[in-house]
Every structure is written in structure tokens, then in C-alpha cells.
Enzyme design. Sequence first.
Site, mmCIF file in Angstrom:
data_model
loop_
_atom_site.group_PDB
_atom_site.id
_atom_site.type_symbol
_atom_site.label_atom_id
_atom_site.label_comp_id
_atom_site.label_asym_id
_atom_site.label_seq_id
_atom_site.Cartn_x
_atom_site.Cartn_y
_atom_site.Cartn_z
ATOM 1 C CD GLN A 8 26.812 52.479 63.832
ATOM 2 O OE1 GLN A 8 26.615 53.646 64.209
ATOM 3 N NE2 GLN A 8 27.533 52.192 62.776
ATOM 4 C CB SER A 29 25.187 57.050 70.106
ATOM 5 O OG SER A 29 26.532 57.378 69.929
ATOM 6 C CD GLU A 67 27.920 56.291 61.264
ATOM 7 O OE1 GLU A 67 28.471 55.201 61.010
ATOM 8 O OE2 GLU A 67 27.898 56.793 62.399
ATOM 9 C CD GLU A 79 43.907 60.291 62.539
ATOM 10 O OE1 GLU A 79 42.795 59.886 62.933
ATOM 11 O OE2 GLU A 79 44.397 61.371 62.919
HETATM 12 C C1 FAD Z 1 30.492 60.837 69.934
HETATM 13 C C2 FAD Z 1 30.758 59.422 69.511
HETATM 14 C C3 FAD Z 1 29.701 58.568 69.265
HETATM 15 C C4 FAD Z 1 29.928 57.233 68.867
HETATM 16 N N1 FAD Z 1 28.846 56.409 68.668
HETATM 17 C C5 FAD Z 1 29.064 55.116 68.330
HETATM 18 C C6 FAD Z 1 27.961 54.205 68.174
HETATM 19 O O1 FAD Z 1 26.794 54.573 68.335
HETATM 20 N N2 FAD Z 1 28.216 52.910 67.859
HETATM 21 C C7 FAD Z 1 29.485 52.454 67.661
HETATM 22 O O2 FAD Z 1 29.648 51.273 67.354
HETATM 23 N N3 FAD Z 1 30.559 53.273 67.828
HETATM 24 C C8 FAD Z 1 30.383 54.596 68.148
HETATM 25 N N4 FAD Z 1 31.454 55.435 68.317
HETATM 26 C C9 FAD Z 1 32.799 54.856 68.241
HETATM 27 C C10 FAD Z 1 33.593 55.274 67.030
HETATM 28 O O3 FAD Z 1 33.115 54.663 65.850
HETATM 29 C C11 FAD Z 1 35.057 54.870 67.321
HETATM 30 O O4 FAD Z 1 35.478 55.663 68.426
HETATM 31 C C12 FAD Z 1 35.971 55.096 66.165
HETATM 32 O O5 FAD Z 1 35.697 54.181 65.126
HETATM 33 C C13 FAD Z 1 37.455 54.970 66.561
HETATM 34 O O6 FAD Z 1 37.705 53.790 67.235
HETATM 35 P P1 FAD Z 1 38.477 53.782 68.644
HETATM 36 O O7 FAD Z 1 37.813 54.776 69.542
HETATM 37 O O8 FAD Z 1 38.567 52.381 69.096
HETATM 38 O O9 FAD Z 1 39.934 54.364 68.339
HETATM 39 P P2 FAD Z 1 41.159 53.543 67.724
HETATM 40 O O10 FAD Z 1 40.693 52.773 66.551
HETATM 41 O O11 FAD Z 1 41.848 52.806 68.829
HETATM 42 O O12 FAD Z 1 42.078 54.727 67.209
HETATM 43 C C14 FAD Z 1 42.966 55.456 68.073
HETATM 44 C C15 FAD Z 1 43.767 56.406 67.190
HETATM 45 O O13 FAD Z 1 44.595 55.650 66.276
HETATM 46 C C16 FAD Z 1 44.329 56.033 64.932
HETATM 47 N N5 FAD Z 1 44.389 54.862 64.065
HETATM 48 C C17 FAD Z 1 43.856 53.640 64.310
HETATM 49 N N6 FAD Z 1 44.071 52.807 63.263
HETATM 50 C C18 FAD Z 1 44.750 53.524 62.329
HETATM 51 C C19 FAD Z 1 45.257 53.219 61.027
HETATM 52 N N7 FAD Z 1 45.088 52.015 60.472
HETATM 53 N N8 FAD Z 1 45.922 54.193 60.352
HETATM 54 C C20 FAD Z 1 46.078 55.441 60.905
HETATM 55 N N9 FAD Z 1 45.627 55.775 62.145
HETATM 56 C C21 FAD Z 1 44.966 54.840 62.841
HETATM 57 C C22 FAD Z 1 42.925 56.601 64.960
HETATM 58 O O14 FAD Z 1 42.692 57.492 63.884
HETATM 59 C C23 FAD Z 1 42.885 57.309 66.308
HETATM 60 O O15 FAD Z 1 43.475 58.577 66.216
HETATM 61 C C24 FAD Z 1 31.253 56.765 68.706
HETATM 62 C C25 FAD Z 1 32.326 57.633 68.955
HETATM 63 C C26 FAD Z 1 32.095 58.940 69.350
HETATM 64 C C27 FAD Z 1 33.271 59.842 69.592
#
Ligand code: FAD
Length: 394
Positions: A127, A167, A257, A377
Site C-alpha cells: 500500500q 509494509s 483496512e 488522534e
Molecule cells: C507498523 C506500520 C506499518 C505501516 N504500513 C504502511 C503501509 O503499508 N503503507 C502506507 O502507506 N503507510 C503505512 N504506515 C504509515 C502510517 O499510515 C502513518 O505512519 C500514519 O498515517 C501517520 O502518519 P505519519 O507517520 O506521517 O505521522 P504524522 O501524520 O506526521 O503525525 C505525527 C503526529 O501528529 C499527530 N497529528 C497529525 N495530524 C494531526 C491532526 N490533524 N490532529 C491531531 N493530531 C495530528 C499524529 O496523530 C501523530 O501523533 C505504517 C505505519 C506503521 C507504524
Amino acid sequence: MDLTFTPEQLAFRDELRAWLAEHGPAGSLGEEPDDEDESWEWRREWQRTLSEGGWAGVHWPKEVGGRGASLTETAIFFEELGRSGSPLPADVLGILLAGPTLMSWGDDAQQERLLPTILSADETWCQGFSEPDAGSDFAAVKTRAVKADPDDPDSDWLITGQKVWTSGAQYAKWCMLVARTGDGRGGQEPGAKKHQGLTYFVLDMEQEEVDVRPLVQITGSPEFNELFLTDARVPQSMVVGGVGNGWKVALTTLMNERAGLAFFLQVRLRQALDRLVAVAQENGSSEDPVISDRLADLHLRTEALRLMAWKGLTAIEQYGQPGPEGSLTKWLWSETNQLLVQLAVDVVGAEALTADSRWGYELLRARGNSIEGGTTEIQKTIIAERVLGLPRAS
Ligand SMILES: Cc1cc2nc3c(=O)[nH]c(=O)nc-3n(C[C@H](O)[C@H](O)[C@H](O)COP(=O)(O)OP(=O)(O)OC[C@H]3O[C@@H](n4cnc5c(N)ncnc54)[C@H](O)[C@@H]3O)c2cc1C
């Protein structure tokens, strides 16, 4: 929802139990290996076994290789899979996300080409949604797709950008990829909102223009990857749901999902809790009132999750696809699993903090639960706005 099974549903459950007893991994495949690559192959083999028995896509229609099971039977399937200690099939992303998305949005040719190899695990999926600057704010995707020949609407798309946390990309043949197409020819649409101008592609991972680089998690396993795309080629025929419609198609994937995993995860939680209770009883820590209080709290949460997962079925029955309520299950599950593994450290003791212990792995892996599939969040915002109907913050 009536939770009393009909004779037909009981017959379905018994048939499945008998099949799992005969073919389950403990019987035919042995223990899951620790090594990441070997474990993948082991789960792929398990998916093939499921597929040969007609159990890989229970909720998929019969015409596309599924069993055409009802929603209740599908729930029974996941409960029994968890109860028997069987793992999920290797290509969860294909079976639970890509398949249902293609069935909702894909055209006949896409369904014919892509669906059959999902269940058999001959071709697996990843994905490609998240990017370094687009996670929670998924609409901020910067990866760009332009037409190889801007004057030919049938020409291929050339995709350039970076995806992250992908992943299973190291094993995948196909990627559900969302990229910015702007005005449909790769140009910017003046004044367009962020979620407009996105398109959902099926990207063939087997090309030199796709560079997959592993990322090692806190657990020590390289479960996910970075993807670097430099003019990666996707034919027009692999656009899903139409150019510029990627936001809606991606929401279908995300809702599947959250809803699809609900059943399996709550059963897994129950198994882990039962294991922990057994350890606590064995080493006497269950006599400690604080520990027993925390175990009771976990029991209540796990039971609530089970009932919420069943309730989620009514939304699918009513609207034909999962609703935003899946966010509540996802939030409660991730919080409860994290509480459980933290309690395990108090119950099991120092052994749970050693590198090669199962509880140690679970403790570290659970940190990602409140991030993967959308952070807590973000789930809370979805619940506030789309389930409770509260006003938007801005
Ligand atoms: C084990 C694992 C597997 C994954 N596998 C995949 C995959 O296969 N494909 C894929 O595409 N992605 C994958 N992901 C990514 C995952 O979807 C993202 O990490 C997730 O959506 C958060 O995005 P970010 O890491 O950019 O954090 P950010 O969006 O930068 O967030 C950082 C922090 O800010 C907070 N925050 C951000 N915006 C807001 C808001 N509007 N209001 C309140 N709080 C907010 C968040 O809650 C978080 O605490 C995976 C993640 C993990 C941990």
C-alpha cells in the site's frame, strides 16, 4: 444484531473447525519461523493452503474465486482463524484492501487480471499511500504522475516521488499507489483543493524505476520500506476509479483496512489476554489486587471490542461497505493491546524485556499500533466529525 447462530451458520463453523484441525499450520506447516523472509514464505504457504481449501477469500464473491460467505460467516471465519491459533494469510493487504477496492472501483479487465492471483498468493500487494510529508494529512501527497505523451490520453503514466512505511513492498508484485495527477495531464489545477487531483494507480513493482529500501523497525525486523520512484511506468489501463478520483477510491481502501481487521484482532487480543492470565495465575501475580484489577479491565475492553466488531457488521449490511465506526474499534484495539503488553512486563518480569522473548517483541511491536492504519488522534477526529456529527474544528 442477533448473535445467535442459525443451523447453517453453525454448520459453516463446524466445517471450518474440522478443516482447520486438519490443515492448520500447527498440523501441516509447523511453527512460524522467526526470520522475516522465512516467516513471509511460511505465511504465503499458509495462504496457498487456505486458497486450495477455498478459505482464502471467504467474503469474496464466488465468481472471483471466493466462497461468497455472508457477513456473519465472514466474522465466524476470522474468529475461528484466531481461535485456532492460525496466522493471517501473508497477503492481508491484497485480500482485505486491494481486492475489495478493485471490486468496488475496478473495471472488468482490472478485476479479471488482478483478482485471481490475490487469493492464491501468486502475486502479493503493498500500500503506497504514506510519504515523508503526507501521513495523517494523506491529501498532501506529492508523488506526481504525468502522461508520457501529454497529447495521447491512452499513453502511460510516469510516476516520480517517494513513499514511506510501505509494509511488505519487498515481496509485492503490485502497489496500491496514490499520486497527484493535477489536471489529468500532470499539470496543476489552479485553486484546486489538496484532495482533488489525486489518482489511484496499480503500480507494477517489478521495474527498475521502483527502488525498494528496507527500514528496520524498533523490533529489529525490516517489516516496512521506503519506495523511490523515478519515472515508474503505469499503463492507463491500471488507473482505478478514473483520473482525479483517487481520494474516494483511497477512502474505500482505508475503511476496508479498519473494518476488515477488526474481527481478527479482537480474537488475537483475547488469546494474548488468556495467555497472560495463565502466566499470572501460575506465578501468583494474579493475587496482587492491582494486577487483577488491570486484568479485569483488559477483559472488559476485549469483550467490548468483540461486541463492537459484530456491531460494525450492521453498518456494512446497511451501506454495503464499512462505515466510519471502524475508527472506534481501531482506537480501542490499539490502546488495549498496548495496555496488555505493558501489563505483561509486570506479570512476566524481566524476561519480557529481553531481546529474543515473544513478549519483548510484542511490547515493541505494539508501539506502532496507534500509528499504523491512521493514528489515534486521526481516529478520534473521524469519530467526532463523522460518527458523532460534532462541528469541525476549522
Ligand atoms: C507498523 C506500520 C506499518 C505501516 N504500513 C504502511 C503501509 O503499508 N503503507 C502506507 O502507506 N503507510 C503505512 N504506515 C504509515 C502510517 O499510515 C502513518 O505512519 C500514519 O498515517 C501517520 O502518519 P505519519 O507517520 O506521517 O505521522 P504524522 O501524520 O506526521 O503525525 C505525527 C503526529 O501528529 C499527530 N497529528 C497529525 N495530524 C494531526 C491532526 N490533524 N490532529 C491531531 N493530531 C495530528 C499524529 O496523530 C501523530 O501523533 C505504517 C505505519 C506503521 C507504524
